[in-house]
Design an enzyme around this catalytic site. Sequence first.
Site, short mmCIF file in Angstrom:
data_model
loop_
_atom_site.label_atom_id
_atom_site.label_comp_id
_atom_site.label_asym_id
_atom_site.label_seq_id
_atom_site.Cartn_x
_atom_site.Cartn_y
_atom_site.Cartn_z
N LYS A 17 0.81 -1.26 -0.02
CA LYS A 17 0.10 0.16 -0.08
C LYS A 17 1.01 1.32 -0.12
O LYS A 17 2.11 1.42 0.17
CB LYS A 17 -0.89 0.03 1.26
CG LYS A 17 -0.17 0.09 2.40
CD LYS A 17 -1.00 -0.31 3.69
CE LYS A 17 -0.29 -0.09 4.91
NZ LYS A 17 -0.72 -0.97 5.99
N ARG A 20 -10.29 0.05 15.21
CA ARG A 20 -10.27 1.01 13.72
C ARG A 20 -11.15 0.28 12.94
O ARG A 20 -12.38 -0.05 13.13
CB ARG A 20 -8.75 0.95 13.25
CG ARG A 20 -8.28 2.07 12.57
CD ARG A 20 -6.88 2.06 12.12
NE ARG A 20 -6.26 0.93 11.79
CZ ARG A 20 -5.14 0.83 11.05
NH1 ARG A 20 -4.31 1.65 11.26
NH2 ARG A 20 -4.93 -0.33 10.37
N TYR A 39 17.41 29.32 8.19
CA TYR A 39 15.84 30.03 8.88
C TYR A 39 16.03 30.18 10.23
O TYR A 39 16.33 29.03 10.92
CB TYR A 39 14.83 29.27 8.28
CG TYR A 39 14.46 29.60 6.63
CD1 TYR A 39 14.21 30.82 6.49
CD2 TYR A 39 14.47 28.62 5.88
CE1 TYR A 39 13.90 31.35 4.96
CE2 TYR A 39 14.14 29.00 4.62
CZ TYR A 39 13.80 29.89 4.04
OH TYR A 39 13.65 30.21 2.87
C1 LIG Z 1 -0.16 -1.85 6.76
C2 LIG Z 1 -0.57 -3.33 7.25
C3 LIG Z 1 0.11 -4.09 7.56
C4 LIG Z 1 1.59 -4.32 7.68
O1 LIG Z 1 2.34 -3.37 8.76
P1 LIG Z 1 3.83 -3.26 9.01
O2 LIG Z 1 3.81 -2.70 10.33
O3 LIG Z 1 4.22 -2.47 8.08
O4 LIG Z 1 4.38 -4.69 8.98
C5 LIG Z 1 -0.40 -5.32 8.19
N1 LIG Z 1 -1.80 -5.52 8.20
C6 LIG Z 1 -2.55 -4.48 7.78
C7 LIG Z 1 -3.88 -4.68 7.83
C8 LIG Z 1 -2.05 -3.11 7.31
O5 LIG Z 1 -2.80 -2.35 7.08
#
Ligand SMILES: *Cc1c(COP(=O)(O)O)cnc(C)c1O
Length: 348
Positions: free
Chosen positions: A33, A124, A244
């Site tokens: 993703k 979530r 800055y």
């Molecule tokens: C992004 C995600 C993961 C991977 O998590 P990491 O901490 O990057 O290994 C696993 N499961 C779900 C549902 C996710 O959204």
Amino acid sequence: MHAVAAISQSALAHNLSVVRSYAPNSKIISMVKSNAYGHHLDLVKPLMQADILAVSELSEVRSLRKLTNKPILLLPGIFNDTDLQEAIQLNCHLVFHDLSQLTVIKNSKDPINLWIKVDTGMHRLGLPIDQLEQTLSQLKNNSNIHIESVMTHFACADEPTHIKNSQQFDTFSKLNIQHYSRSMANSAAIMSLDKSHFDYVRPGIMLYGASPFSNINEQLMPAMKLSAPILSLKTIKAGESVGYGATWTAKKDSRIVIIGIGYGDGYPRHAKTGTPVMINNTLCTLAGRVSMDLICVDIGDLEVSVGDIAILWGDSKLRVETVASYSDTISYELLTGVSSRVSFIRRA
Ligand SMILES: *Cc1c(COP(=O)(O)O)cnc(C)c1O
């Protein structure tokens, strides 16, 4: 002369093999993703050796489908018939996590591979536990619906001793779903909680060579090397300031280089003075505020020339986790935040 992110194919392949060695009996879902955690989908071919790939948007499925024939899991699933049709055409597996998705799924005229997500405590995405049984029984007699797996997600796996991990594990393992395949572990759980591996593991950050924990893991190889050229070298007199806000003042006459990268490229603006930057194999320190296009680095006595290349992260001596901790954030945010102005290239 500008910033470059070089994506190491051998590091990606190596990190996938590290996942296999942690979870030899599970299938692997490569989490790609957010444009492969910022590494660009078209530059992470080695991760497509996994059993399944997962993304969070239909637009990402479209891009990914051009690169692989493997099944693709769409993490938020779909909410309307138009998206369902496209997802099915693209050979997508869909997550079902909310009852508002039920009508569209139930009325599908085409076969669907469904992953039921249950909320074991993160609160979530995921069906509340008390909706699971009824939902499964509503779906499982529908001949178009194949329930591929029941999944859940840890809230605190990056803190292996957190009480919530065992609570979520116990909740999930007690569900009456033994005849379905199961998926629970993200990177942190893959590396710290063997019994959570079940049938499918879901590694993300570890595939890209960063540790999910606060400490660095030498087994993982950084996949993204972010570099930028030195544009200027100057001596700043004791008492003069740099950048800055004039937040950094030279304590003695100091040699400073100006490097062509800034927050406009995704280098974090909150990186503090003292954040390491690697030049000619030596760790130097950020001096003063990060600008949009430039940073200033105190190089001490180091031999450098304009045009030399500085590494911002992605070396075994300078990992993205370190830059993240100097910036009060996590490696995930830095990796996904490298901007489109940076040139992405494939590296062996
Ligand atoms: C992004 C995600 C993961 C991977 O998590 P990491 O901490 O990057 O290994 C696993 N499961 C779900 C549902 C996710 O959204």
